[in-house]
Design an enzyme around this catalytic site. Structure first.
Site, PDB file in Angstrom:
ATOM      1  N   SER A 170      -1.609   3.116   6.795  1.00  0.00           N
ATOM      2  CA  SER A 170      -1.504   4.214   7.768  1.00  0.00           C
ATOM      3  C   SER A 170      -0.315   5.152   7.598  1.00  0.00           C
ATOM      4  CB  SER A 170      -1.491   3.645   9.192  1.00  0.00           C
ATOM      5  OG  SER A 170      -2.799   3.388   9.631  1.00  0.00           O
ATOM      6  N   LYS A 228       5.858   8.793  15.713  1.00  0.00           N
ATOM      7  CA  LYS A 228       4.447   8.448  15.975  1.00  0.00           C
ATOM      8  C   LYS A 228       4.304   7.926  17.397  1.00  0.00           C
ATOM      9  CE  LYS A 228       0.631   5.828  13.784  1.00  0.00           C
ATOM     10  NZ  LYS A 228       0.295   4.884  12.695  1.00  0.00           N
ATOM     11  N   SER A 253      -3.598   6.285   9.900  1.00  0.00           N
ATOM     12  CA  SER A 253      -3.535   6.746  11.272  1.00  0.00           C
ATOM     13  C   SER A 253      -2.305   7.598  11.601  1.00  0.00           C
ATOM     14  CB  SER A 253      -3.540   5.535  12.201  1.00  0.00           C
ATOM     15  OG  SER A 253      -2.344   4.783  12.046  1.00  0.00           O
TER      16      SER A 253
END
Ligand SMILES: [Zn+2]
Lengths: 479, 516
Positions: B192, B93, B168
């Site tokens: 997330s 990420k 996210s």
């Protein structure tokens, strides 16, 4: 100086002190003054995204030393973030302690006998340093600014006094005594000129007898003890003049302008920041255990007030005279009191030991702190036994401080070989025999002729004789 | 920490380890049966083929991945063991710092910034022999539930590219679902990792707060953020957790005790396990009927496998969402202050420093980030602190106590991961509150600091993946993955994503399911 008649000042001091740790508060970067800009930096103290703080145990220990030296209670504490935008501050918040500081409720005894309460002494991180580059040398009109983050993250302790100081003189005394404690506790070098000790003063005035406090102003940029007392005096005068002129003091942060000798507005209450304090989630609460606190307490040497008391005690029940109080304060502040105590312990007159230390050794205090107390005592013994004159003793002392060595050797090297008591008696007797007329008048009560005989003895001994010893020999011959 | 080199018995009985599983790949590379370079090339080719459509990656680190793979092959050739994840491609990420590789948090304000250091988890991956293939898309600064808040464009759901992958960590979840990497790292502040895992039909795990280092994770809300694995199977997620977990002296909130290894617990089963079905996180208003049915079926599956399942009501959890939306923005407002144009990233010049700060932040942050900075600044302001921030902290304590009471009666809890399945791009973007409700089932565990895992469990009537969640008390990861693995084996089969790597499509199946 104190407030004008009919007025009293209420003063509190906030002192920021940089701790003498090897590394910064939250990272392993070196804590060092004067390095090339931005050479002691890393992701943590630059506040780079993703970096996290790790609290320095050494800094916590020094903060505890300060707190314990100020008779504070050491308590479990929490770090908070103090949020405001400032380019000096890499994270745009400062990690500090807010409502749960590590040290609370202490006090500081001043040499004048007064006691000032210490509200708290908490840990926080320092900011970087901005220099504005441009033609005018002032912030406005600067072409650009450069920021040096070497100082960012250096550990600080902020010591907040109670508003119990009443004059510029006392404020100065408090700051100098605090500095002595910071140095004595090993927490800081206390150098105001390098910014390792910085003082802000909160000043308000009220009419004598009023219980309500006046509106206070905070004065910043006090870079020396002299600035501190001048600024506080000026601020007291300014506020009294405002109120006496029918005006009201406005709550402000003011800047001391050393060159113009006055304080000027930095920002008003309306412009004050809302720091939005909240607990720093990247750190865990700090709770030094009792054993650690006791360890630190027991490792603290005696503080300046204790040491002053120890020197005064050398003078016996009556204590040192007021005239000597300054000398006592000086030797303690300079860290030379151990020399006085050692010499007095070995039989030197306390007055002689104190005078030589406060006057002569103090001239080069840094070097004098390194002098071997035994050698120092030996030198004073030679003077006390009149093997050296006062002038000679001072000369040998200067040598001893700068170069070390045995005082006897130094004296010999300098040609101060003292006359043996026997040979001095012979010289005095010879001089007396050569001047029978003068001797008769001397014995008949013309005391000033002592100088005549001493002068002759000095000439004959090439100045090696001790004046007091000559006087003693003359007295002996008189019977 | 080691992980099983051989496929565990459970998977063998379910028809053998999935050939594209991380453990199978690492195993093959370590034995010299496959070359890391070949594995990496395959995945880079897949990224090349389908990521134009999905937008999982913000940066593909092809050159670095090839170099690293060659090193691993050399190590194997020299008779050394490169580690438990030897040659396994991993997607990271883009809020995790990577030395010399752009790290943007999907924000204009960090565009072009290259960190001078690796996040601890990234370093641990490298030490374990894993190969980073790229940095994945996210909602800007991890704020969002759809990955639409990325300044560099949205990621699309591999099961239906007109839909969001969740967020996210949408890029990480979609990349794993589409077979672009067997493993990915995400971060979970309020759901997330788990929410996008559920929407993309993969496994997502939020570890106990403090078990995985946050050093190098660009902070959103420090007291809630936690890095965790995204994988196509519970066993792979456990293997990745075992690699990244452990004390880190650079993170003061990192737990000192080594967390228990999860890998060995995957096949432990649920015989005698006490499972609580949390009413508030299952039957709550807004949870779709299809999702409720899948959770009920999951409860049945656990009972069939030997667990005792009872309903439990934890009414305090209703306060979790409002408390979260005070605490997380409050911390974020402070964490994001440093993006001021002075030292790195975007700078928009102004009349003076304050003006430069303001212009930079106005231009650099997207609307959701600004909204949360404003919310958080307000919650911490003088005069409001007690009513908002302090009150939310008290709620947090109440929730921790409520969980503690539930865990006196239950070993793990079962819940929906999300109220619904993947929604369409644009569907909720103009309705922040509807978007915030996407995380209503996941937020409570973040507030408590507990672990939770989302496992795919069938689909809704439209064929979109549904995730169910196992919650456990602090450091309860082993029992949590054991229960999750039971659900994984019992789950109805999940369809192959519509947009996926050719290898994944021909393999016929992602890791889950297949036991019917
Ligand atoms: Zn540093």
């Amino acid at each position: 100086m104190s407030a004008p008649a009919g007025w009293e000042a209420v003063i509190g001091l906030e002192v920021h002190c940089e701790l003498r740790t090897a590394t910064k508060l939250f990272c392993g970067c070196r804590n060092e003054f004067g390095a090339e800009p931005n050479t002691h930096v890393c992701p943590v103290c630059l506040g780079l995204p993703g970096s996290l703080p790790v609290l320095s145990t050494a800094a916590v220990e020094l903060a505890m030393r300060i707190g314990l030296a100020l008779h504070c209670e050491v308590r479990p504490s929490v770090f908070h973030r103090k949020n405001y935008f400032y380019p000096d501050m890499p994270k745009d918040y400062q990690v500090s302690q807010y409502d749960e500081p590590i040290n609370v409720a202490g006090y500081l005894d001043l040499p004048d006998g007064s006691r000032v309460g210490v509200e708290r002494a908490h840990i926080e991180e320092d900011t970087g340093k901005t220099s504005h580059v441009g033609d005018t040398g002032r912030i406005h009109g600067a072409g650009y600014a450069l920021v040096d983050y070497n100082r960012a993250g250096v550990p600080l302790v902020e010591i907040v006094s109670e508003p119990g100081i009443t004059s510029a003189t006392q404020a100065r005394l408090y700051a100098s005594e605090l500095r002595a404690i910071l140095v004595a506790s090993g927490a800081s070098d206390g150098r105001m000129e390098e910014g390792s000790m910085r003082v802000d003063a909160n000043v308000s005035v009220r009419r004598v007898g009023d219980l309500e406090l006046g509106t206070r102003c905070e004065v910043k940029n006090l870079n020396s003890l002299r600035s501190l007392s001048r600024a506080v005096d000026h601020e007291i005068g300014r506020q009294v003049a405002i109120v006496e002129g029918g005006g009201r003091v406005e709550q402000q942060t003011r800047h001391w302008d050393e060159d113009r000798g006055c304080t000027v507005t930095l920002r008003s209450k309306e412009e004050a920041y809302d720091y939005r304090y909240f607990p720093e989630p990247d750190l865990v609460p700090l709770a030094p255990d009792a054993a650690w606190v006791e360890d630190v307490r027991s490792s603290l040497g005696p503080m300046p007030a204790d040491r002053r008391r120890a020197v005064v005690a050398l003078f016996g029940a009556g204590g040192a005279s007021d005239a000597r109080a300054d000398q006592v304060a000086t030797v303690v502040e300079l860290g030379l009191d151990h020399l006085v105590v050692a010499a007095a312990g070995a039989g030197i007159e306390p007055a002689l030991a104190l005078a030589r230390t406060a006057n002569e050794a103090a001239a080069d205090a840094a070097a004098a702190r390194e002098v071997d107390p035994a050698a120092y005592t030996a030198l004073l013994q030679m003077e006390q036994r009149q093997e050296l004159s006062a002038t000679q003793a001072k000369a040998v002392l200067a040598e001893l401080v700068t170069g070390g060595g045995a005082p006897v050797e130094i004296a010999r090297r300098m040609g101060f070989e003292a006359l043996a008591a026997g040979s001095l008696a012979e010289v005095v007797a010879a001089v007396v025999a050569e001047h029978p007329g003068e001797w008769e008048r001397f014995c008949g009560g013309e005391a000033k002729l002592a100088g005549f005989f001493t002068g002759h003895v000095m000439r004959r001994t090439e100045g090696k004789a001790n004046g007091k010893a000559v006087a003693a020999e003359l007295a002996k011959l008189q019977g | 920490m080691t992980v099983g080199l051989t496929p565990d018995r459970a998977e063998a009985s379910a028809g053998g380890a999935e050939p594209l599983s991380a453990r199978a790949l690492a195993d093959a590379v370590r034995r010299g049966e496959r070359r890391a370079s070949e594995v990496v090339e395959e995945h880079l080719a897949a990224i090349e083929a389908v990521d134009g459509e999905l937008g999982c990656f913000l940066t593909v680190t092809a050159d670095g991945a090839r170099r690293r793979a060659a090193e691993i092959d050399a190590e194997v050739a020299a008779g050394r063991d490169p580690g438990p994840l030897a040659g396994v491609p991993v997607a990271v990420k883009d809020n995790l710092c990577t030395t010399g590789v752009a790290t943007t948090c999907a924000s204009r304000i960090l565009e072009g910034w290259r960190p001078p250091y690796d996040a601890t988890v990234v370093a641990r991956l490298a030490e374990a022999g894993a190969v980073m293939v790229g940095k994945t898309n996210l909602d800007e600064f991890a704020m969002g539930s759809s990955t639409e808040n990325s300044a560099f464009g949205p990621t699309r759901n591999p099961h239906d590219p007109s839909r969001v992958p969740g967020g996210s960590s949408g890029g990480s979840a979609a990349a794993v679902a589409a077979g672009l990497a067997p493993l990915a790292l995400g971060s979970d502040t309020g759901g997330s990792i788990r929410q996008p895992a559920a929407l993309c039909g993969v496994v997502g795990m939020k570890p106990t707060y403090g078990t995985v280092s946050r050093y190098g994770l660009i902070a959103f809300a420090s007291s809630l953020d936690q890095v965790g694995p995204v994988a196509r199977s519970v066993a792979d997620a456990a293997a990745l957790f075992d690699v990244i977990a452990g004390h880190d002296p650079r993170d003061s909130t990192s737990l000192v005790d080594v967390p228990p290894a999860c890998g060995p617990a995957v096949g432990a089963g649920v015989q005698g396990l006490r499972v609580g079905l949390v009413t508030e996180l299952t039957d709550a208003q807004g949870v779709d009927a299809d999702v409720r049915s899948r959770v009920a079926e999951a409860a049945d599956a656990l009972a069939v496998a030997g667990a005792t399942v009872d309903s439990v009501s934890i009414p305090e959890l209703r306060f979790a969402l409002p408390a979260y939306y005070l605490l997380a923005p409050a911390e974020a407002s402070s964490n994001l202050s440093r993006y001021d144009g002075v030292r790195y990233g975007l700078r928009v010049d102004g009349d003076d420093v304050a003006d430069m700060n303001a212009r930079t932040r106005a231009a650099g942050f997207g609307p959701e980030v600004k909204r949360r900075i404003l919310l958080g600044t307000y919650a911490l302001s003088a005069g409001y602190y007690d009513a908002y921030y302090a009150q939310a902290q008290r709620v947090r304590t109440v929730i921790i106590q409520a969980f503690a009471r539930a865990y006196e009666r239950f070993d793990v809890l079962l819940a929906a991961t999300t109220p619904g399945t993947a929604f369409r791009l644009g569907e909720k973007i103009d309705d922040p509150l509807a978007m915030y409700l996407s995380d209503v089932c996941t937020i409570p565990t973040n507030l408590a600091g507990h672990p939770a895992i989302s496992v795919p469990f069938g689909t809704d009537s439209a064929g979109l993946p549904v995730g169910v969640q196992i919650l456990a008390p602090a450091l309860g990861e082993p029992v949590m993955v054991a229960a999750a693995a039971v659900l994984e084996r019992a789950a109805p089969s999940t369809p192959v994503p519509r947009v996926a790597a050719p290898t994944l499509a021909t393999a016929g199946m992602p890791a889950v399911g297949g036991a019917r």
